[in-house]
Design a protein around this motif. Sequence first.
Motif, PDB file in Angstrom:
ATOM      1  N   LYS A 126     -26.345  -5.162  33.489  1.00  0.00           N
ATOM      2  CA  LYS A 126     -24.979  -5.676  33.421  1.00  0.00           C
ATOM      3  C   LYS A 126     -23.980  -4.604  33.005  1.00  0.00           C
ATOM      4  O   LYS A 126     -22.937  -4.431  33.646  1.00  0.00           O
ATOM      5  CB  LYS A 126     -24.920  -6.850  32.438  1.00  0.00           C
ATOM      6  N   GLU A 127     -24.258  -3.911  31.895  1.00  0.00           N
ATOM      7  CA  GLU A 127     -23.348  -2.893  31.377  1.00  0.00           C
ATOM      8  C   GLU A 127     -24.134  -1.679  30.894  1.00  0.00           C
ATOM      9  O   GLU A 127     -25.182  -1.818  30.272  1.00  0.00           O
ATOM     10  CB  GLU A 127     -22.518  -3.434  30.207  1.00  0.00           C
ATOM     11  N   VAL A 128     -23.597  -0.495  31.163  1.00  0.00           N
ATOM     12  CA  VAL A 128     -24.187   0.755  30.687  1.00  0.00           C
ATOM     13  C   VAL A 128     -23.115   1.522  29.911  1.00  0.00           C
ATOM     14  O   VAL A 128     -22.008   1.725  30.410  1.00  0.00           O
ATOM     15  CB  VAL A 128     -24.687   1.640  31.851  1.00  0.00           C
ATOM     16  N   TYR A 129     -23.467   1.928  28.700  1.00  0.00           N
ATOM     17  CA  TYR A 129     -22.582   2.749  27.875  1.00  0.00           C
ATOM     18  C   TYR A 129     -23.267   4.093  27.685  1.00  0.00           C
ATOM     19  O   TYR A 129     -24.385   4.154  27.161  1.00  0.00           O
ATOM     20  CB  TYR A 129     -22.329   2.067  26.529  1.00  0.00           C
ATOM     21  N   SER A 130     -22.612   5.156  28.131  1.00  0.00           N
ATOM     22  CA  SER A 130     -23.263   6.465  28.156  1.00  0.00           C
ATOM     23  C   SER A 130     -22.406   7.506  27.443  1.00  0.00           C
ATOM     24  O   SER A 130     -21.193   7.575  27.644  1.00  0.00           O
ATOM     25  CB  SER A 130     -23.525   6.892  29.609  1.00  0.00           C
ATOM     26  N   ILE A 131     -23.050   8.335  26.628  1.00  0.00           N
ATOM     27  CA  ILE A 131     -22.366   9.343  25.816  1.00  0.00           C
ATOM     28  C   ILE A 131     -22.890  10.730  26.164  1.00  0.00           C
ATOM     29  O   ILE A 131     -24.092  10.935  26.284  1.00  0.00           O
ATOM     30  CB  ILE A 131     -22.616   9.088  24.316  1.00  0.00           C
ATOM     31  N   GLU A 132     -21.962  11.691  26.279  1.00  0.00           N
ATOM     32  CA  GLU A 132     -22.322  13.083  26.551  1.00  0.00           C
ATOM     33  C   GLU A 132     -21.607  13.998  25.559  1.00  0.00           C
ATOM     34  O   GLU A 132     -20.385  13.921  25.413  1.00  0.00           O
ATOM     35  CB  GLU A 132     -21.953  13.456  27.988  1.00  0.00           C
ATOM     36  N   ILE A 133     -22.348  14.885  24.909  1.00  0.00           N
ATOM     37  CA  ILE A 133     -21.793  15.775  23.895  1.00  0.00           C
ATOM     38  C   ILE A 133     -21.066  16.979  24.501  1.00  0.00           C
ATOM     39  O   ILE A 133     -20.156  17.542  23.908  1.00  0.00           O
ATOM     40  CB  ILE A 133     -22.902  16.259  22.924  1.00  0.00           C
ATOM     41  N   VAL A 134     -21.468  17.388  25.728  1.00  0.00           N
ATOM     42  CA  VAL A 134     -20.852  18.546  26.378  1.00  0.00           C
ATOM     43  C   VAL A 134     -19.646  18.072  27.178  1.00  0.00           C
ATOM     44  O   VAL A 134     -19.792  17.341  28.165  1.00  0.00           O
ATOM     45  CB  VAL A 134     -21.857  19.266  27.299  1.00  0.00           C
ATOM     46  N   GLU A 135     -18.469  18.484  26.758  1.00  0.00           N
ATOM     47  CA  GLU A 135     -17.241  17.951  27.360  1.00  0.00           C
ATOM     48  C   GLU A 135     -17.170  18.207  28.856  1.00  0.00           C
ATOM     49  O   GLU A 135     -16.797  17.319  29.635  1.00  0.00           O
ATOM     50  CB  GLU A 135     -16.013  18.554  26.673  1.00  0.00           C
ATOM     51  N   GLY A 136     -17.516  19.418  29.289  1.00  0.00           N
ATOM     52  CA  GLY A 136     -17.457  19.737  30.715  1.00  0.00           C
ATOM     53  C   GLY A 136     -18.345  18.840  31.548  1.00  0.00           C
ATOM     54  O   GLY A 136     -17.960  18.386  32.629  1.00  0.00           O
ATOM     55  N   LEU A 137     -19.546  18.568  31.058  1.00  0.00           N
ATOM     56  CA  LEU A 137     -20.456  17.669  31.765  1.00  0.00           C
ATOM     57  C   LEU A 137     -19.927  16.243  31.765  1.00  0.00           C
ATOM     58  O   LEU A 137     -20.032  15.536  32.776  1.00  0.00           O
ATOM     59  CB  LEU A 137     -21.841  17.689  31.104  1.00  0.00           C
ATOM     60  N   ALA A 138     -19.378  15.803  30.636  1.00  0.00           N
ATOM     61  CA  ALA A 138     -18.823  14.445  30.553  1.00  0.00           C
ATOM     62  C   ALA A 138     -17.735  14.242  31.591  1.00  0.00           C
ATOM     63  O   ALA A 138     -17.672  13.196  32.255  1.00  0.00           O
ATOM     64  CB  ALA A 138     -18.294  14.188  29.146  1.00  0.00           C
ATOM     65  N   LEU A 139     -16.875  15.237  31.753  1.00  0.00           N
ATOM     66  CA  LEU A 139     -15.782  15.134  32.720  1.00  0.00           C
ATOM     67  C   LEU A 139     -16.302  15.116  34.156  1.00  0.00           C
ATOM     68  O   LEU A 139     -15.831  14.346  34.999  1.00  0.00           O
ATOM     69  CB  LEU A 139     -14.799  16.292  32.521  1.00  0.00           C
ATOM     70  N   LYS A 140     -17.286  15.983  34.440  1.00  0.00           N
ATOM     71  CA  LYS A 140     -17.869  16.018  35.789  1.00  0.00           C
ATOM     72  C   LYS A 140     -18.568  14.711  36.122  1.00  0.00           C
ATOM     73  O   LYS A 140     -18.419  14.173  37.222  1.00  0.00           O
ATOM     74  CB  LYS A 140     -18.852  17.187  35.913  1.00  0.00           C
TER      75      LYS A 140
END
Length: 239
Positions: A126-140
């Motif tokens: 139903k819902e996925v909440y995902s966190i990324e510590i590397v800003e460049g990867l998070a944006l991509k």
Amino acid sequence: MNRYLIISFFFLGFLCGQNGEARAQDMNYKELRYKMVKEQIAARGIKERAVIKAMQKVERHLFVPSQFRHLAYSDSPLPIGFGQTISQPYIVGIMTQLLDINSKSRVLEIGTGSGYQAAILGELCKEVYSIEIVEGLALKAKTTIESLNYDNLHLKWGDGYIGWEEHAPYDAIIVTCSPSKIPQALIDQLDENGRLVIPIGEKNVKSLVLLKKIDGELVRKDVIPVRFVPMIDERGKEY
């Protein structure tokens, strides 16, 4: 024949040729994807039908840098920049199957990376909440996910070690980077009867672990030895 008409036919033929090449390439990717699922996923014991269908559908080549797209369906992890990798397809498959999720599940992912694992989860729950510590990867990853029109994937740049308390509790939590020990915040944010899949261990000695929360306590099962990038904080220090 009118020279403008000739030019028009030329460009039409050129565009059709380009479209034909694109369709041929897309078909090749589809064939490679189905072969990947058959030989790397199903043949190794991933039997959950929903997981199989999700991995047949999600286009892994869209989540890797263009110079590695010809390797997108190979039996290996691939670099995605910033010193990070997209996991081997089999690892994605087994971790997803271990979560035991369905269309009503709410899942937390720690380590968005390219966004591929999040997209697989997005096909299943139903819902996925995902966190990324590397800003460049998070944006991509955000750009890629938005281009694919997933409205049930919620991504943010931040420290996954502390989880995402705002949306807790979660039916399942998946960690795609390796801390030396299980973060207490993730244990706290896991719902009763929930499942946490995480690679843990010191340095290069890692074990993929399934933890079930029963009566507030964790029941542990070591699944397979694995190799993962370490979990880091905002300064790049390993947890």
